[in-house]
Design a protein around this motif. Structure first.
Motif, PDB file in Angstrom:
ATOM      1  N   GLU A  95      28.993  37.396  46.084  1.00  0.00           N
ATOM      2  CA  GLU A  95      30.202  36.666  45.742  1.00  0.00           C
ATOM      3  C   GLU A  95      30.875  37.219  44.479  1.00  0.00           C
ATOM      4  OE1 GLU A  95      27.499  33.867  47.976  1.00  0.00           O
ATOM      5  OE2 GLU A  95      27.289  35.237  46.277  1.00  0.00           O
ATOM      6  N   MET A  96      30.095  37.388  43.420  1.00  0.00           N
ATOM      7  CA  MET A  96      30.675  37.826  42.160  1.00  0.00           C
ATOM      8  C   MET A  96      31.263  39.227  42.284  1.00  0.00           C
ATOM      9  SD  MET A  96      28.999  38.015  38.332  1.00  0.00           S
ATOM     10  CE  MET A  96      28.874  36.236  38.264  1.00  0.00           C
ATOM     11  N   LEU A  97      30.561  40.119  42.954  1.00  0.00           N
ATOM     12  CA  LEU A  97      31.047  41.485  43.124  1.00  0.00           C
ATOM     13  C   LEU A  97      32.393  41.497  43.836  1.00  0.00           C
ATOM     14  CD1 LEU A  97      30.410  44.565  42.908  1.00  0.00           C
ATOM     15  CD2 LEU A  97      29.422  44.357  45.211  1.00  0.00           C
ATOM     16  N   VAL A  98      32.472  40.780  44.951  1.00  0.00           N
ATOM     17  CA  VAL A  98      33.714  40.768  45.729  1.00  0.00           C
ATOM     18  C   VAL A  98      34.828  40.079  44.953  1.00  0.00           C
ATOM     19  CG1 VAL A  98      34.804  39.917  47.836  1.00  0.00           C
ATOM     20  CG2 VAL A  98      32.480  40.854  47.925  1.00  0.00           C
ATOM     21  N   ASN A  99      34.511  38.938  44.325  1.00  0.00           N
ATOM     22  CA  ASN A  99      35.535  38.189  43.607  1.00  0.00           C
ATOM     23  C   ASN A  99      36.134  38.995  42.459  1.00  0.00           C
ATOM     24  OD1 ASN A  99      35.247  36.010  45.290  1.00  0.00           O
ATOM     25  ND2 ASN A  99      33.878  34.887  43.918  1.00  0.00           N
ATOM     26  N   MET A 100      35.287  39.656  41.691  1.00  0.00           N
ATOM     27  CA  MET A 100      35.781  40.407  40.537  1.00  0.00           C
ATOM     28  C   MET A 100      36.617  41.605  40.973  1.00  0.00           C
ATOM     29  SD  MET A 100      34.917  38.767  37.922  1.00  0.00           S
ATOM     30  CE  MET A 100      33.742  37.535  37.336  1.00  0.00           C
ATOM     31  N   PHE A 101      36.112  42.387  41.917  1.00  0.00           N
ATOM     32  CA  PHE A 101      36.830  43.589  42.311  1.00  0.00           C
ATOM     33  C   PHE A 101      38.085  43.276  43.115  1.00  0.00           C
ATOM     34  CE2 PHE A 101      33.202  45.899  40.812  1.00  0.00           C
ATOM     35  CZ  PHE A 101      33.699  47.167  40.514  1.00  0.00           C
ATOM     36  N   SER A 102      38.062  42.234  43.929  1.00  0.00           N
ATOM     37  CA  SER A 102      39.255  41.893  44.702  1.00  0.00           C
ATOM     38  C   SER A 102      40.388  41.466  43.772  1.00  0.00           C
ATOM     39  CB  SER A 102      38.953  40.782  45.708  1.00  0.00           C
ATOM     40  OG  SER A 102      38.536  39.591  45.054  1.00  0.00           O
ATOM     41  N   ALA A 103      40.063  40.678  42.740  1.00  0.00           N
ATOM     42  CA  ALA A 103      41.097  40.264  41.791  1.00  0.00           C
ATOM     43  C   ALA A 103      41.618  41.464  41.003  1.00  0.00           C
ATOM     44  CB  ALA A 103      40.552  39.197  40.839  1.00  0.00           C
ATOM     45  N   GLY A 104      40.725  42.336  40.572  1.00  0.00           N
ATOM     46  CA  GLY A 104      41.148  43.510  39.825  1.00  0.00           C
ATOM     47  C   GLY A 104      42.020  44.445  40.636  1.00  0.00           C
ATOM     48  N   ILE A 105      41.637  44.668  41.889  1.00  0.00           N
ATOM     49  CA  ILE A 105      42.411  45.575  42.744  1.00  0.00           C
ATOM     50  C   ILE A 105      43.778  44.987  43.064  1.00  0.00           C
ATOM     51  CG2 ILE A 105      42.508  46.615  45.045  1.00  0.00           C
ATOM     52  CD1 ILE A 105      39.419  46.886  44.859  1.00  0.00           C
ATOM     53  N   LEU A 106      43.811  43.676  43.377  1.00  0.00           N
ATOM     54  CA  LEU A 106      45.104  43.055  43.670  1.00  0.00           C
ATOM     55  C   LEU A 106      46.003  43.065  42.435  1.00  0.00           C
ATOM     56  CD1 LEU A 106      46.944  41.567  45.635  1.00  0.00           C
ATOM     57  CD2 LEU A 106      45.924  39.415  44.853  1.00  0.00           C
ATOM     58  N   ALA A 107      45.430  42.803  41.250  1.00  0.00           N
ATOM     59  CA  ALA A 107      46.218  42.837  40.018  1.00  0.00           C
ATOM     60  C   ALA A 107      46.818  44.232  39.814  1.00  0.00           C
ATOM     61  CB  ALA A 107      45.351  42.441  38.826  1.00  0.00           C
ATOM     62  N   PHE A 108      46.004  45.261  40.060  1.00  0.00           N
ATOM     63  CA  PHE A 108      46.481  46.643  39.935  1.00  0.00           C
ATOM     64  C   PHE A 108      47.640  46.925  40.898  1.00  0.00           C
ATOM     65  CE2 PHE A 108      46.147  50.767  42.127  1.00  0.00           C
ATOM     66  CZ  PHE A 108      46.543  51.617  41.111  1.00  0.00           C
ATOM     67  N   VAL A 109      47.467  46.523  42.150  1.00  0.00           N
ATOM     68  CA  VAL A 109      48.494  46.783  43.163  1.00  0.00           C
ATOM     69  C   VAL A 109      49.790  46.055  42.808  1.00  0.00           C
ATOM     70  CG1 VAL A 109      49.129  46.405  45.583  1.00  0.00           C
ATOM     71  CG2 VAL A 109      46.843  47.244  45.003  1.00  0.00           C
ATOM     72  N   MET A 110      49.674  44.791  42.399  1.00  0.00           N
ATOM     73  CA  MET A 110      50.873  44.014  42.081  1.00  0.00           C
ATOM     74  C   MET A 110      51.561  44.537  40.826  1.00  0.00           C
ATOM     75  SD  MET A 110      51.160  42.019  44.573  1.00  0.00           S
ATOM     76  CE  MET A 110      52.531  41.017  43.971  1.00  0.00           C
ATOM     77  N   ALA A 111      50.787  45.036  39.860  1.00  0.00           N
ATOM     78  CA  ALA A 111      51.394  45.626  38.656  1.00  0.00           C
ATOM     79  C   ALA A 111      52.216  46.855  39.022  1.00  0.00           C
ATOM     80  CB  ALA A 111      50.317  45.968  37.637  1.00  0.00           C
ATOM     81  N   VAL A 112      51.682  47.695  39.918  1.00  0.00           N
ATOM     82  CA  VAL A 112      52.419  48.888  40.353  1.00  0.00           C
ATOM     83  C   VAL A 112      53.677  48.484  41.118  1.00  0.00           C
ATOM     84  CG1 VAL A 112      52.315  50.929  41.823  1.00  0.00           C
ATOM     85  CG2 VAL A 112      50.355  50.330  40.388  1.00  0.00           C
ATOM     86  N   LEU A 113      53.549  47.495  41.999  1.00  0.00           N
ATOM     87  CA  LEU A 113      54.724  47.029  42.736  1.00  0.00           C
ATOM     88  C   LEU A 113      55.760  46.438  41.790  1.00  0.00           C
ATOM     89  CD1 LEU A 113      53.061  45.341  45.851  1.00  0.00           C
ATOM     90  CD2 LEU A 113      54.281  47.518  45.766  1.00  0.00           C
ATOM     91  N   GLY A 114      55.283  45.721  40.781  1.00  0.00           N
ATOM     92  CA  GLY A 114      56.208  45.170  39.801  1.00  0.00           C
ATOM     93  C   GLY A 114      56.915  46.247  39.009  1.00  0.00           C
ATOM     94  N   PHE A 115      56.179  47.298  38.659  1.00  0.00           N
ATOM     95  CA  PHE A 115      56.732  48.409  37.877  1.00  0.00           C
ATOM     96  C   PHE A 115      57.876  49.085  38.630  1.00  0.00           C
ATOM     97  CE2 PHE A 115      57.108  52.534  36.013  1.00  0.00           C
ATOM     98  CZ  PHE A 115      56.669  52.430  34.704  1.00  0.00           C
TER      99      PHE A 115
END
Length: 692
Positions: free
Chosen positions: A164-184
């Motif tokens: 659970e922790m592995l998936v939760n942490m990496f999924s949030a980090g990856i989505l944050a990265f993707v959305m930051a690039v889309l926002g940029f």
């Protein structure tokens, strides 16, 4: 519990705008203190400030450009998906901020090169200024948080136990990265263009002396509760950008916040009104002018709609005088109280702002008096006008009692008229939000879904984390006032205990009446498949953000006692608490907090069950989620109730909720309770919980 049935209607642009405005307001309003703090930094420390300070002035730029938009992003993300949504929303918004800065730098580069080539000092170059990403934060943060929530709803039930922790942490980090690039690359250019367009439009109005005309839009919008969409969506971001410039202030902050038009209308009613409207107007004027609650004068306008002309006339007068005197505020004034306005008025502008406010009041008073005297005036049904206002608003007014003489819904026994629309969001609130409220939510959720309303959200929270966003709030009677203070517009239901309150059936009936408006409810959802909390299986009725944990982790067999030795509630709390300590779930200090919780509100749940747990302040004493179970051969007196079973709880995050919900469902079934009474081993106890 009294109810009212409402007829469903189609799409309403006004209602849609109200929802947008409410969302914008909910993101901006909690951060108004930070905006005021920034305004004070500006007023004191910039070169033209009251006490110029070059070192402290360095706070001004980063605060307005980074801190404030990111605070709004944090709030917007948290509104959608609590802490997880907040983190993703903030990172995504940082991408929008960086993208905006990069674009402006690219546009300024050729002009700067030309400026230097002509022999000028680069430090004197003034190109395009920064765009402060308030609008970008209001768009990107909720969007990123919503995507995170939807992702978790799909993925979390399928995560293997232990990952659970592995998936939760990496999924949030990856989505944050993707959305930051889309926002940029995606959102930043759009917001830059919109902000430049709006800024040019406002500047054009000011240059052509047409700014007072915006009152034709703003004053009617206030009465129809569309002001938040205009004020927080457009005026506040533009005003902050203007105040961050050389002027250090903005007249835009005064367009909607001016209390003068409302004051004039209420004073006209005080002198020329009739009946209850005249009697209540003086008190309403004080609340509106000093308290800054403008909505209190809306019913007076609704009683005689032609008075909207008086509001427009007063608003235009105030804007005109503010423009003539070059008035401005250094930060938004919220609420629109004369005290708040004076507190953030620009240096040297207080007297002329007062002139503008009272000028607006005089004009609206004269016009309103004229309309009241020459037109046919009945006694004025202020109660009916207030009800109409609340119907347009979609929820109960926090100041309606001042107009109608009602005491207001300040206790959990208030009737269902406190909220006038469908019931979509129900929250169980208790002190810590980890135990009794979670079990109550489980019981009611099952009833709601069995009635066919699977789209109704039923969750639990600590009272300290409540915001006024819920349609219905369930609390224990001892906590009713605290919950009502935070959720004044909701229906409030008080219960003696969360386990099997008869009021749950009343809540289901209220949902049925409000959400179907006479239509037959949808077919009942199929019963959830049996879940195995003890083996880590995710229950169908478990909130999507509650990961399933093995009972061996949350409630190991060593924490199950079949023959408790305590003879009183206090000693039973010690016994349950020491099991949690022995399991390594909590520190010793948590046991004392369990007693503190019991002294404030009883943890008796009904059906012979008590679930002692610590206060919200004791969460720092929790090392990990844990539960203990004790069965007593002879009932214990628990504040006048008989208790045979004690379940100690220490919740960290949502890890314990899957098992706790199974406990709740077990104790809501008398047959299962009988099995618990006859069980002969800890494994048998755990298997009974596993059956639910």
């Amino acid at each position: 519990m009294s109810t009212t049935t409402e007829t469903r209607s189609g799409f309403s642009p006004r209602v849609a705008l109200q929802k947008v405005g409410t969302s914008l307001s909910n993101m901006v309003m909690p951060n108004i203190p930070a905006l005021i703090a920034w305004g004070i930094f500006t007023a004191f420390f910039i070169p033209d400030g009251w006490t110029p300070s070059e070192p402290l002035a360095t706070l001004v730029g980063p605060t307005i450009h980074y801190l404030l938009p990111l605070l709004i992003a944090n709030t917007g993300g948290r509104m959608v998906y609590e802490a997880r949504g907040a983190v993703v929303g903030v990172v995504a918004t940082m991408g929008v901020i960086a993208g905006s800065d990069w674009l402006i730098a690219q546009e300024n580069a050729p002009a700067l090169a030309k400026w230097v080539a002509e022999g000028n000092d680069s430090s004197t170059f003034s190109g395009l200024g920064q765009v402060h990403m308030f609008i970008g934060a209001m768009i990107m943060a909720p969007l990123a948080a919503w995507l995170m929530k939807k992702f978790d709803q799909v993925v979390q039930p399928r995560i293997p136990a232990g990952f659970e922790m592995l998936v939760n942490m990496f999924s949030a980090g990856i989505l944050a990265f993707v959305m930051a690039v889309l926002g940029f690359f995606g959102l930043a250019p759009v917001v830059n263009w919109v902000m430049h367009l709006l800024s040019d439009g406002v500047n054009a109005l000011i240059q052509h002396d047409l700014l007072p005309l915006v009152s034709i839009l703003i004053e009617p919008a206030k009465v129809f509760f569309l002001n938040n969409a205009i004020n927080h969506g457009v005026l506040t971001p533009l005003g902050i950008t203007e105040a961050a410039g050389p002027a250090g202030k903005s007249v835009l902050f005064l367009l909607e916040a001016n209390p003068g038009p409302g004051l004039g209308i209420l004073m006209a009613y005080t002198i020329f009104g009739r009946g209850a409207a005249r009697a209540s107007a003086p008190g309403a004027a004080i609340i509106q002018f000093i308290g800054g609650i403008h909505e209190i004068y809306f019913p007076y306008v609704l009683m005689k709609p032609i008075l909207i002309i008086a509001a427009i006339g007063g608003g235009m007068t105030g804007v005109f005088l503010n423009v003539v005197f070059h008035n401005g505020l250094i930060a938004p004034a919220s609420p629109g109280s004369i005290l708040a306005i004076m507190g953030v008025a620009a240096r040297g502008d207080r007297l002329t702002i007062l002139i503008a406010v009272f000028g607006a009041a005089v004009v609206s008073f004269v016009l309103a008096s004229l309309f009241l005297r020459i037109g046919k005036q009945e006694d004025g049904d202020i109660a009916a006008a207030t009800a109409k206002m609340e119907q347009m608003k979609g929820k109960k007014s926090s100041v309606a009692g001042a107009l109608t003489g009602a005491a207001g819904d300040t206790v959990a026994d208030s009737d269902a008229d406190a909220h006038t629309g469908p019931i979509h969001k129900i929250v169980f609130a208790c002190d810590a939000g980890m135990g009794s409220s979670a079990m109550g939510a489980t019981v009611l959720r099952k009833k709601i879904r069995s009635a066919g309303f699977s789209d109704v959200e039923v969750t639990n929270k600590a009272i300290s984390s409540l915001a006024d966003e819920w349609d219905l709030v369930v609390t224990q009677k001892e906590l009713a006032d605290r919950a009502a203070q935070r959720t004044g517009s909701a229906v409030h239901v008080a219960v003696d205990q969360f386990m099997n309150s008869p009021r749950y059936d009343e809540v289901v009936e209220l949902v049925r009446e409000r959400n179907t408006a006479g239509e037959a409810p949808a077919a009942a959802a199929p019963a959830a498949a049996p879940a195995a909390a003890a083996t880590g299986t995710h229950r169908a009725d478990t909130p999507a953000d509650a990961p399933a944990d093995a009972a061996g982790e949350v409630m190991p067999a060593s924490s199950v006692v079949l023959h408790g030795t305590a003879a009183s509630a206090a000693s039973a709390i010690d016994e349950a608490g020491q099991l949690l300590v022995g399991a390594g779930a909590v520190d010793e200090a948590y046991v004392a907090a369990m007693h503190d919780r019991e002294r404030s509100v009883s943890t008796f749940m009904g059906n012979g069950l008590a679930i002692p747990h610590g206060t919200n302040d004791a969460k720092s004493s929790i090392r990990r989620s844990g539960m203990s179970f004790i069965r007593y051969d002879d009932p214990i007196d628990w504040n006048g109730n008989e208790v045979r079973f004690v379940v100690g709880i220490a919740g960290q995050g949502n890890e314990h909720l899957a098992l706790l919900q199974n406990v709740a469902m077990t104790f809501s079934d008398p047959a299962q309770v009988e099995k618990l009474e006859k069980a002969t081993s800890a494994d048998e106890i755990l298997s009974i919980f596993d059956e639910e």
